[in-house]
Design an enzyme around this catalytic site. Structure first.
Site, PDB file in Angstrom:
ATOM      1  N   HIS A 147      51.007 -44.027  13.739  1.00 25.59           N
ATOM      2  CA  HIS A 147      50.277 -44.644  13.058  1.00 25.59           C
ATOM      3  C   HIS A 147      50.793 -45.401  11.865  1.00 25.59           C
ATOM      4  CE1 HIS A 147      46.389 -42.953  14.960  1.00 25.59           C
ATOM      5  NE2 HIS A 147      47.502 -42.501  15.478  1.00 25.59           N
ATOM      6  N   HIS A 222      45.355 -33.407  20.331  1.00 22.14           N
ATOM      7  CA  HIS A 222      46.532 -32.843  20.769  1.00 22.14           C
ATOM      8  C   HIS A 222      47.177 -31.893  20.094  1.00 22.14           C
ATOM      9  CE1 HIS A 222      47.987 -36.067  18.152  1.00 22.14           C
ATOM     10  NE2 HIS A 222      47.685 -37.038  18.846  1.00 22.14           N
ATOM     11  N   ARG A 233      53.674 -16.768   8.297  1.00 22.83           N
ATOM     12  CA  ARG A 233      53.057 -16.383   6.857  1.00 22.83           C
ATOM     13  C   ARG A 233      52.225 -17.733   6.503  1.00 22.83           C
ATOM     14  NH1 ARG A 233      58.451 -15.702   5.258  1.00 22.83           N
ATOM     15  NH2 ARG A 233      58.969 -13.471   5.392  1.00 22.83           N
ATOM     16  N   ASP A 254      52.520 -33.315  29.495  1.00 22.15           N
ATOM     17  CA  ASP A 254      53.560 -34.206  30.149  1.00 22.15           C
ATOM     18  C   ASP A 254      54.765 -33.707  30.334  1.00 22.15           C
ATOM     19  OD1 ASP A 254      54.216 -34.242  27.467  1.00 22.15           O
ATOM     20  OD2 ASP A 254      54.108 -36.551  27.453  1.00 22.15           O
ATOM     21  N   ASP A 280      46.215 -38.993  26.260  1.00 19.15           N
ATOM     22  CA  ASP A 280      47.036 -39.711  25.069  1.00 19.15           C
ATOM     23  C   ASP A 280      47.779 -40.946  25.361  1.00 19.15           C
ATOM     24  OD1 ASP A 280      47.180 -40.371  22.298  1.00 19.15           O
ATOM     25  OD2 ASP A 280      48.846 -39.035  21.890  1.00 19.15           O
TER      26      ASP A 280
HETATM   27 ZN   LIG Z   1      46.231 -40.826  20.528  1.00 15.37          ZN
END
Ligand SMILES: [Zn+2]
Length: 393
Positions: A147, A222, A233, A254, A280
């Site tokens: 992104h 995901h 921890r 996948d 996705d």
């Molecule tokens: Zn996505």
């Protein structure tokens, strides 16, 4: 040319007789029936049809059509594109068994997302999409994956509301980093509006993730990808999402996004009722290697693996749900019934559309997938019509 006189009364009507598919191993919610039958009457699955056309599908598996919760495109087109692009991507995934699909957007300018939500909501209105999933822009710069960093923002409930409104009742899910300022309020807002709040692209701690679930988050976007790893921890979001019965975990099966052992760990821990196999997928799904765009970013697909040209992050998948099915059964050795749950029943229930799709039961849409004994896709039916005709003799 004029119709010959006398032909009018004997015009051919399309065959409206019910079809009865027999002899397959049919996967029902109650288990697999070895020599089962499924009756299709019009667009629906029917209980019985004494005068149906019998079609022998022995030697095959008959399973419900797949439901994809998280998908960015395919066939060279994305859900960030034009209406034609969106239709092409839908069509591509239908050819691979996905009869119900939620279109996912990626991070972009709010104005662009608002406009795209309008376009996608129209296609949802027509019944071509099951809804819209906004992945970003309310995600963590630390876990941004593919992104655009410059376009990321904190999850301001007013802006979240703007996206929901733009989707005109068709927003299914928003993925957000719930630890950011405004995160928990946004989760509450989504829950109030019946939109799934999904924890993802997050840098949250275990404790912060527990808070998000308490606030109403019900999906892990995901799982394992774009979040801190499981540490002994600092168990991070993974442990919190896996342990809570209210959460469904998305897995990209996948072979690239998850090591088979990680997949098995998640599957065993969540149990078959809380896993959704998603693709996705991006543009290259159903096509192949080359250069593509994921939102505003350039992606190179090589040997089926999509990576950002800049930085090399994994950028979505080229997965289709038929391959996810085959892999889950033949490589991961999961029981067929559990795979069907993860590909159909669980996502349908999560989306609140399990009254019409997600299982082979009378009264539901005649959405089904025919697989051969090696779990290769041989036929796809959507609402009673073959999308992939099995060419049965
Ligand atoms: Zn996505």
């Amino acid at each position: 040319m004029a119709t010959p006189l006398g032909a009018r009364g004997t015009a051919h009507h399309p065959t409206t007789r019910p079809q009865v598919l027999t002899g397959a191993r049919v996967v029902l919610p109650t288990g697999t029936v070895p020599d089962g039958r499924v009756t299709i009457d019009g667009t629906k699955i029917a209980a019985e049809a004494p005068h149906g056309n019998v079609v022998d599908v022995s030697g095959h598996w008959l399973v419900p059509g797949f439901v994809d919760l998280h998908n960015h495109g395919g066939g060279g087109a994305s859900f960030s594109g034009t209406a034609e692009d969106v239709q092409r991507a839908i069509r591509t995934h239908r050819l691979h068994g996905t009869t119900t699909l939620v279109a996912s957007t990626v991070t972009d300018d709010m104005d662009i997302l608002v406009r795209q939500a309008g376009l996608l909501s129209e296609l949802a209105e027509q019944g071509d999409l099951a809804g819209i999933h906004f992945e970003g822009p309310f995600i963590s710069p630390c876990r941004k994956g593919a992104h655009s960093e410059a376009l990321l923002r904190d999850p301001d409930p007013a802006e979240v509301r703007k996206l929901i409104d733009a989707a005109r009742g068709r927003a299914s899910m928003v993925t957000l980093a719930t630890e950011l300022p405004g995160g928990l309020d946004s989760v509450r807002l989504l829950a109030e509006h019946g939109v799934i709040a999904a924890v993802g692209h997050t840098d949250a701690t275990y404790e912060q993730t527990v808070q998000a679930i308490e606030a109403g988050a019900t999906v892990a976007t995901h799982l394992f990808n774009a979040m801190p790893p499981l540490g002994h921890r600092s168990p991070g979001p993974i442990a919190a999402l896996l342990e809570d019965e209210r959460v469904t975990v998305e897995l990209i099966n996948d072979g690239t996004h998850l090591h088979p052992a990680a997949l098995e760990l998640a599957f065993r821990h969540a149990g078959p009722g809380r896993v959704a196999f998603i693709t996705d997928a991006m543009d290259a799904a159903g096509i192949g290697d080359g250069r593509y765009l994921l939102g505003p970013l350039e992606v190179e697909v090589s040997e089926g693996v999509a990576r950002l040209v800049e930085g090399g992050s994994i950028a979505g998948s080229t997965l289709t749900q038929d391959r996810a099915f085959q892999r889950a059964v033949t490589i991961d050795r999961l029981p067929v019934e559990d795979v069907v749950a993860a590909l159909s029943a669980n996502p349908a229930r999560l989306l609140g559309i399990d009254d019409t799709v997600g299982s082979l039961e009378p009264g539901k849409d005649a959405d089904l997938v025919l697989l051969d004994e090696n779990f290769e896709l041989k036929g796809v039916m959507r609402k009673g019509e073959w999308v992939v005709d099995p060419q049965l003799a």
